[in-house]
Design an enzyme around this catalytic site. Structure first.
Site, PDB file in Angstrom:
ATOM      1  N   GLU A 125     -10.639 -37.035 -64.886  1.00  0.00           N
ATOM      2  CA  GLU A 125      -9.190 -36.690 -65.424  1.00  0.00           C
ATOM      3  C   GLU A 125      -9.503 -36.605 -67.098  1.00  0.00           C
ATOM      4  O   GLU A 125      -8.612 -35.823 -67.597  1.00  0.00           O
ATOM      5  CB  GLU A 125      -8.522 -37.975 -65.113  1.00  0.00           C
ATOM      6  CG  GLU A 125      -7.954 -37.929 -63.601  1.00  0.00           C
ATOM      7  CD  GLU A 125      -8.067 -39.156 -62.946  1.00  0.00           C
ATOM      8  OE1 GLU A 125      -7.752 -40.054 -63.715  1.00  0.00           O
ATOM      9  OE2 GLU A 125      -7.942 -39.063 -61.581  1.00  0.00           O
ATOM     10  N   GLY A 180      -8.161 -39.272 -55.589  1.00  0.00           N
ATOM     11  CA  GLY A 180      -6.473 -39.428 -55.492  1.00  0.00           C
ATOM     12  C   GLY A 180      -6.142 -38.578 -54.367  1.00  0.00           C
ATOM     13  O   GLY A 180      -4.877 -38.514 -54.279  1.00  0.00           O
ATOM     14  N   GLY A 223     -10.121 -45.787 -57.671  1.00  0.00           N
ATOM     15  CA  GLY A 223      -9.244 -45.892 -58.392  1.00  0.00           C
ATOM     16  C   GLY A 223      -7.957 -46.388 -57.616  1.00  0.00           C
ATOM     17  O   GLY A 223      -7.668 -47.608 -57.628  1.00  0.00           O
ATOM     18  N   GLY A 224      -7.013 -45.752 -56.797  1.00  0.00           N
ATOM     19  CA  GLY A 224      -6.077 -46.234 -55.925  1.00  0.00           C
ATOM     20  C   GLY A 224      -6.088 -47.655 -55.195  1.00  0.00           C
ATOM     21  O   GLY A 224      -5.353 -48.605 -55.383  1.00  0.00           O
ATOM     22  N   ASN A 268     -11.212 -48.926 -61.192  1.00  0.00           N
ATOM     23  CA  ASN A 268     -10.721 -47.663 -62.332  1.00  0.00           C
ATOM     24  C   ASN A 268      -9.285 -48.001 -62.328  1.00  0.00           C
ATOM     25  O   ASN A 268      -8.444 -47.038 -61.412  1.00  0.00           O
ATOM     26  CB  ASN A 268     -11.240 -46.338 -62.292  1.00  0.00           C
ATOM     27  CG  ASN A 268     -10.423 -45.670 -63.385  1.00  0.00           C
ATOM     28  OD1 ASN A 268      -9.734 -45.851 -64.573  1.00  0.00           O
ATOM     29  ND2 ASN A 268     -10.910 -44.186 -63.179  1.00  0.00           N
ATOM     30  N   TRP A 269      -8.400 -48.551 -62.922  1.00  0.00           N
ATOM     31  CA  TRP A 269      -6.913 -48.923 -62.980  1.00  0.00           C
ATOM     32  C   TRP A 269      -6.329 -47.735 -63.322  1.00  0.00           C
ATOM     33  O   TRP A 269      -5.001 -47.453 -62.971  1.00  0.00           O
ATOM     34  CB  TRP A 269      -6.659 -50.170 -63.735  1.00  0.00           C
ATOM     35  CG  TRP A 269      -7.036 -51.427 -62.961  1.00  0.00           C
ATOM     36  CD1 TRP A 269      -7.991 -51.665 -61.977  1.00  0.00           C
ATOM     37  CD2 TRP A 269      -6.909 -52.770 -63.576  1.00  0.00           C
ATOM     38  NE1 TRP A 269      -8.228 -52.770 -61.582  1.00  0.00           N
ATOM     39  CE2 TRP A 269      -7.578 -53.706 -62.618  1.00  0.00           C
ATOM     40  CE3 TRP A 269      -5.958 -53.218 -64.211  1.00  0.00           C
ATOM     41  CZ2 TRP A 269      -7.593 -55.156 -62.647  1.00  0.00           C
ATOM     42  CZ3 TRP A 269      -6.023 -54.735 -64.407  1.00  0.00           C
ATOM     43  CH2 TRP A 269      -6.605 -55.510 -63.865  1.00  0.00           C
TER      44      TRP A 269
END
Ligand code: PGA
Length: 258
Positions: A101, A177, A238-239, A11-12
């Site tokens: 988010e 995150g 993510g990251g 997930n960019w």
């Protein structure tokens, strides 16, 4: 024993440029090619879906293309929104629904998420339904209750046949995150409960087939332990998905699980 095909999502979020996204896609394609038994999907920002898809195709890559969000209507006066068929038209086969988010920064609720999810499934897309509790909810012992509610409301009116294209991502909000990861045992407890909810709705066979990814600060160092748990079928990253070596190590960890 893991019978389910592991699925790793990158997930960019709202990151990369067009050029950097294309380079990242090429690097992910190269890493994923070594692990054909792992299903890998990248979720770039909307404007980069087409060039990233082209880069994956040019590399003859099996890496899937997904969008981070979708609107539930087919077309019309919905300024700023994107329809499921538009995503398919741009080469997407997957979409996220209900990422935390979107729930907590943008303010989406369970009803809205269910509409998105169903319209995406009707349009033939695969959907990753994201669920997960806040730190407060965990501390007051509501983890399973929150996951159950989000799972039941998210999957309302989904048909058994559509469940073939449905993946659930358990993403505790406090782990996203933050560098804090759920322990493998905590993740397993939550995943087991979510699978039991799916069993209650759809029965044993669908519950045994549905894949449940863990998400929240997954990295190259913790991926293997998380994915060794019996009900953890992959990761939504993510990251670390922005770093090809780290993402490649996570794909390799999925391939290596017992
Ligand atoms: P993270 O994000 O890996 O950066 O914690 C995961 C996610 O939000 O899907």
């Amino acid at each position: 024993m893991h019978a389910r095909t592991p699925i790793i999502g990158g997930n960019w979020k709202m990151n990369t440029t067009r050029a950097a996204g294309v380079e990242l896609a090429k690097a992910v394609a190269a890493k994923a090619a070594a692990h054909p038994r792992v299903q890998t999907v990248v979720f770039p920002p909307f404007p980069y879906l087409i060039p990233v898809g082209e880069a994956l195709r040019a590399a003859s890559s099996a890496v899937g293309l997904g969008a981070q969000d979708v609107y539930h209507a087919d077309k019309g006066a919905f300024t700023g929104e994107v329809a499921p068929a538009m995503l398919s038209d741009c080469g997407c086969t997957w979409v996220l629904a209900g990422h935390s988010e979107r729930r907590h920064v943008i303010g989406e609720g369970d009803d809205n998420i269910n509409l998105k999810l169903r319209s995406a499934l009707h349009a033939g897309l695969g959907v990753v339904l994201c669920v997960g509790e806040s730190l407060h909810q965990r501390e007051v012992g509501e983890t399973n209750h929150v996951n159950e509610k989000q799972t039941r409301l998210g999957l309302r009116e989904v048909t058994p046949a559509e469940m073939d294209r449905l993946v659930i991502a358990y993403e505790p909000i406090w782990a996203i995150g933050t560098g804090k990861t759920a322990t493998p045992d905590d993740a397993q407890d939550a995943h087991r409960h979510i699978r039991a909810v799916v069993k209650d709705i759809f029965g044993t066979e669908i519950a045994s087939k549905v894949r449940i990814q863990y998400g929240g600060s997954v990295n190259a160092a913790n991926a293997q332990a998380l994915m060794s748990m019996p009900d953890v079928d992959g990761a939504l990253v993510g990251g670390a998905s922005l770093k090809p070596d780290d993402f490649g190590a996570i794909i390799a960890a999925a391939a290596a699980r017992a």
